[in-house]
Scaffold this motif. Sequence first.
Motif, PDB file in Angstrom:
ATOM      1  N   VAL A   1      -7.950  -5.281 -24.773  1.00  0.00           N
ATOM      2  CA  VAL A   1      -7.550  -6.641 -24.386  1.00  0.00           C
ATOM      3  C   VAL A   1      -8.227  -7.030 -23.077  1.00  0.00           C
ATOM      4  CG1 VAL A   1      -5.623  -8.114 -23.713  1.00  0.00           C
ATOM      5  CG2 VAL A   1      -5.311  -6.411 -25.520  1.00  0.00           C
ATOM      6  N   GLU A   2      -8.782  -8.209 -23.045  1.00  0.00           N
ATOM      7  CA  GLU A   2      -9.360  -8.748 -21.810  1.00  0.00           C
ATOM      8  C   GLU A   2      -8.847 -10.171 -21.610  1.00  0.00           C
ATOM      9  OE1 GLU A   2     -10.962  -7.200 -19.607  1.00  0.00           O
ATOM     10  OE2 GLU A   2     -11.512  -5.357 -20.654  1.00  0.00           O
ATOM     11  N   PRO A   3      -8.408 -10.533 -20.418  1.00  0.00           N
ATOM     12  CA  PRO A   3      -8.259  -9.634 -19.264  1.00  0.00           C
ATOM     13  C   PRO A   3      -7.052  -8.723 -19.430  1.00  0.00           C
ATOM     14  CG  PRO A   3      -7.368 -11.782 -18.750  1.00  0.00           C
ATOM     15  CD  PRO A   3      -7.978 -11.903 -20.121  1.00  0.00           C
ATOM     16  N   LYS A   4      -7.060  -7.612 -18.717  1.00  0.00           N
ATOM     17  CA  LYS A   4      -5.948  -6.676 -18.765  1.00  0.00           C
ATOM     18  C   LYS A   4      -4.708  -7.324 -18.141  1.00  0.00           C
ATOM     19  CE  LYS A   4      -8.730  -3.424 -20.233  1.00  0.00           C
ATOM     20  NZ  LYS A   4      -8.758  -3.055 -21.670  1.00  0.00           N
ATOM     21  N   LYS A   5      -3.556  -7.125 -18.769  1.00  0.00           N
ATOM     22  CA  LYS A   5      -2.334  -7.751 -18.303  1.00  0.00           C
ATOM     23  C   LYS A   5      -1.529  -6.869 -17.351  1.00  0.00           C
ATOM     24  CE  LYS A   5      -1.666 -10.441 -22.572  1.00  0.00           C
ATOM     25  NZ  LYS A   5      -0.721 -10.706 -23.692  1.00  0.00           N
ATOM     26  N   HIS A   6      -1.733  -5.557 -17.428  1.00  0.00           N
ATOM     27  CA  HIS A   6      -0.812  -4.655 -16.743  1.00  0.00           C
ATOM     28  C   HIS A   6      -1.481  -3.798 -15.675  1.00  0.00           C
ATOM     29  CE1 HIS A   6       2.001  -5.872 -19.809  1.00  0.00           C
ATOM     30  NE2 HIS A   6       1.235  -5.386 -20.769  1.00  0.00           N
ATOM     31  N   THR A   7      -2.656  -4.202 -15.210  1.00  0.00           N
ATOM     32  CA  THR A   7      -3.404  -3.393 -14.251  1.00  0.00           C
ATOM     33  C   THR A   7      -2.594  -3.092 -12.993  1.00  0.00           C
ATOM     34  OG1 THR A   7      -5.491  -4.317 -15.049  1.00  0.00           O
ATOM     35  CG2 THR A   7      -5.508  -3.255 -12.880  1.00  0.00           C
ATOM     36  N   GLU A   8      -1.925  -4.098 -12.460  1.00  0.00           N
ATOM     37  CA  GLU A   8      -1.157  -3.899 -11.223  1.00  0.00           C
ATOM     38  C   GLU A   8      -0.026  -2.898 -11.418  1.00  0.00           C
ATOM     39  OE1 GLU A   8       1.585  -6.425  -8.009  1.00  0.00           O
ATOM     40  OE2 GLU A   8       0.533  -7.472  -9.650  1.00  0.00           O
ATOM     41  N   HIS A   9       0.720  -3.031 -12.521  1.00  0.00           N
ATOM     42  CA  HIS A   9       1.840  -2.137 -12.774  1.00  0.00           C
ATOM     43  C   HIS A   9       1.353  -0.713 -13.056  1.00  0.00           C
ATOM     44  CE1 HIS A   9       4.631  -5.446 -12.687  1.00  0.00           C
ATOM     45  NE2 HIS A   9       3.947  -6.087 -13.620  1.00  0.00           N
ATOM     46  N   ILE A  10       0.256  -0.600 -13.778  1.00  0.00           N
ATOM     47  CA  ILE A  10      -0.313   0.721 -14.048  1.00  0.00           C
ATOM     48  C   ILE A  10      -0.732   1.388 -12.742  1.00  0.00           C
ATOM     49  CG2 ILE A  10      -2.303   1.908 -15.058  1.00  0.00           C
ATOM     50  CD1 ILE A  10      -2.097  -0.126 -17.398  1.00  0.00           C
ATOM     51  N   GLY A  11      -1.355   0.627 -11.868  1.00  0.00           N
ATOM     52  CA  GLY A  11      -1.769   1.170 -10.582  1.00  0.00           C
ATOM     53  C   GLY A  11      -0.598   1.659  -9.755  1.00  0.00           C
ATOM     54  N   LYS A  12       0.490   0.901  -9.761  1.00  0.00           N
ATOM     55  CA  LYS A  12       1.684   1.305  -9.015  1.00  0.00           C
ATOM     56  C   LYS A  12       2.283   2.582  -9.599  1.00  0.00           C
ATOM     57  CE  LYS A  12       3.123  -3.277  -7.374  1.00  0.00           C
ATOM     58  NZ  LYS A  12       4.177  -4.333  -7.456  1.00  0.00           N
ATOM     59  N   ALA A  13       2.270   2.672 -10.926  1.00  0.00           N
ATOM     60  CA  ALA A  13       2.806   3.873 -11.574  1.00  0.00           C
ATOM     61  C   ALA A  13       1.964   5.102 -11.230  1.00  0.00           C
ATOM     62  CB  ALA A  13       2.849   3.670 -13.089  1.00  0.00           C
ATOM     63  N   VAL A  14       0.643   4.936 -11.237  1.00  0.00           N
ATOM     64  CA  VAL A  14      -0.250   6.036 -10.868  1.00  0.00           C
ATOM     65  C   VAL A  14       0.024   6.483  -9.439  1.00  0.00           C
ATOM     66  CG1 VAL A  14      -2.654   6.648 -10.357  1.00  0.00           C
ATOM     67  CG2 VAL A  14      -2.092   5.462 -12.500  1.00  0.00           C
ATOM     68  N   ASP A  15       0.091   5.536  -8.523  1.00  0.00           N
ATOM     69  CA  ASP A  15       0.308   5.866  -7.112  1.00  0.00           C
ATOM     70  C   ASP A  15       1.630   6.614  -6.920  1.00  0.00           C
ATOM     71  OD1 ASP A  15      -2.068   4.656  -6.459  1.00  0.00           O
ATOM     72  OD2 ASP A  15      -1.155   2.780  -5.795  1.00  0.00           O
ATOM     73  N   TRP A  16       2.669   6.161  -7.609  1.00  0.00           N
ATOM     74  CA  TRP A  16       3.973   6.803  -7.452  1.00  0.00           C
ATOM     75  C   TRP A  16       3.948   8.229  -7.991  1.00  0.00           C
ATOM     76  CZ3 TRP A  16       7.880   8.851 -10.527  1.00  0.00           C
ATOM     77  CH2 TRP A  16       9.096   9.098  -9.872  1.00  0.00           C
ATOM     78  N   LEU A  17       3.353   8.421  -9.162  1.00  0.00           N
ATOM     79  CA  LEU A  17       3.314   9.761  -9.753  1.00  0.00           C
ATOM     80  C   LEU A  17       2.477  10.723  -8.917  1.00  0.00           C
ATOM     81  CD1 LEU A  17       3.026   8.924 -13.560  1.00  0.00           C
ATOM     82  CD2 LEU A  17       4.976   9.986 -12.389  1.00  0.00           C
ATOM     83  N   LEU A  18       1.381  10.225  -8.352  1.00  0.00           N
ATOM     84  CA  LEU A  18       0.559  11.098  -7.514  1.00  0.00           C
ATOM     85  C   LEU A  18       1.356  11.610  -6.320  1.00  0.00           C
ATOM     86  CD1 LEU A  18      -2.867   9.185  -7.494  1.00  0.00           C
ATOM     87  CD2 LEU A  18      -2.267  11.257  -8.780  1.00  0.00           C
ATOM     88  N   LYS A  19       2.257  10.789  -5.819  1.00  0.00           N
ATOM     89  CA  LYS A  19       3.070  11.195  -4.671  1.00  0.00           C
ATOM     90  C   LYS A  19       4.131  12.222  -5.046  1.00  0.00           C
ATOM     91  CE  LYS A  19       2.529   6.777  -2.244  1.00  0.00           C
ATOM     92  NZ  LYS A  19       3.229   5.539  -1.793  1.00  0.00           N
ATOM     93  N   GLN A  20       4.389  12.382  -6.342  1.00  0.00           N
ATOM     94  CA  GLN A  20       5.419  13.328  -6.788  1.00  0.00           C
ATOM     95  C   GLN A  20       4.856  14.714  -7.066  1.00  0.00           C
ATOM     96  OE1 GLN A  20       8.304  11.798  -6.350  1.00  0.00           O
ATOM     97  NE2 GLN A  20       7.025   9.961  -6.080  1.00  0.00           N
ATOM     98  N   CYS A  21       3.561  14.888  -6.891  1.00  0.00           N
ATOM     99  CA  CYS A  21       2.957  16.193  -7.168  1.00  0.00           C
ATOM    100  C   CYS A  21       3.419  17.194  -6.115  1.00  0.00           C
ATOM    101  CB  CYS A  21       1.438  16.084  -7.173  1.00  0.00           C
ATOM    102  SG  CYS A  21       0.621  17.641  -7.582  1.00  0.00           S
ATOM    103  N   GLN A  22       4.061  18.260  -6.559  1.00  0.00           N
ATOM    104  CA  GLN A  22       4.649  19.257  -5.661  1.00  0.00           C
ATOM    105  C   GLN A  22       3.648  20.395  -5.431  1.00  0.00           C
ATOM    106  OE1 GLN A  22       7.872  18.813  -4.432  1.00  0.00           O
ATOM    107  NE2 GLN A  22       7.899  16.841  -5.492  1.00  0.00           N
TER     108      GLN A  22
END
Length: 205
Positions: free
Chosen positions: A23-44
Amino acid sequence: GGKHPVAMTGLVGIALLMSDAGVEPKKHTEHIGKAVDWLLKQCQTQRDGLIFSNHPSETTRYMEGHGLATQFLAATYARRSDGEPPKDRHDILVRAVNDIAKAQSAQGGWYHTSKVEGDDFDAVSSTVIQLQALHAADNAGVPSSLEATLHGQAYLRAVVQRLEGKAKKGDTGRLFDLTAAYAGSRFSFNEDRDDHGRKRFTRLQ
C-alpha cells in the motif's frame, strides 16, 4: 487492561505491517516506528537479550512475547529501505535469536518460560511462535540456529503423530494443538532468498 505488553505490541506491530504491505502511501509508519522503539527499549541485556517489560503479567509467560517481538523487529529490519538501520537493532536481533536457542527445552520445544531459568518444559503454541521468529530472523539476514530449528520441527512432528493417534481413537480434546503443531512442523525457510537459504531449505526437507 495493559497485560502482556511485549506480546501485544509485537502482535499488533505484525498486523500493522501486514496492513501496510503493498500500500502506498503507508498508513501506519508512525505507529510502527513507535512500536519498534518501545520494544528495543525492553531488550534485557542482563538476561541474554530477552525482550521483556517486567510487567507482572509476563513474569511466568514471557517467551511468547519475546518470540512475537522478535518476529516484528525482524520484519521491520528486513523491510528497511532508507539505508542501513541502526546497528543496535541488528545486535538486539542477534541477542534475541540467541536467547530463543538457549531457551529451547531438551524435548525440542519451547515453553512459556526459558530452560535457562530451570523450566525444561514445552508447549505447542510457544514452540510455533519461536520457530516463526527464527524464520523471520533468517529472512532478515540475521543468523539463527539451524540446530534449534531442526530440533523444534522434529518436536512438532512428534506432537502431530501423537495427537493424530489420539484423534483417531476419538480423543479430539487437543485439536487446536494438533492444528498448530501441523502448521508449525510444515514451516520452512525461504527457498529462493539466497544460496544460504537454499542450502538450509534443502536440509530442512
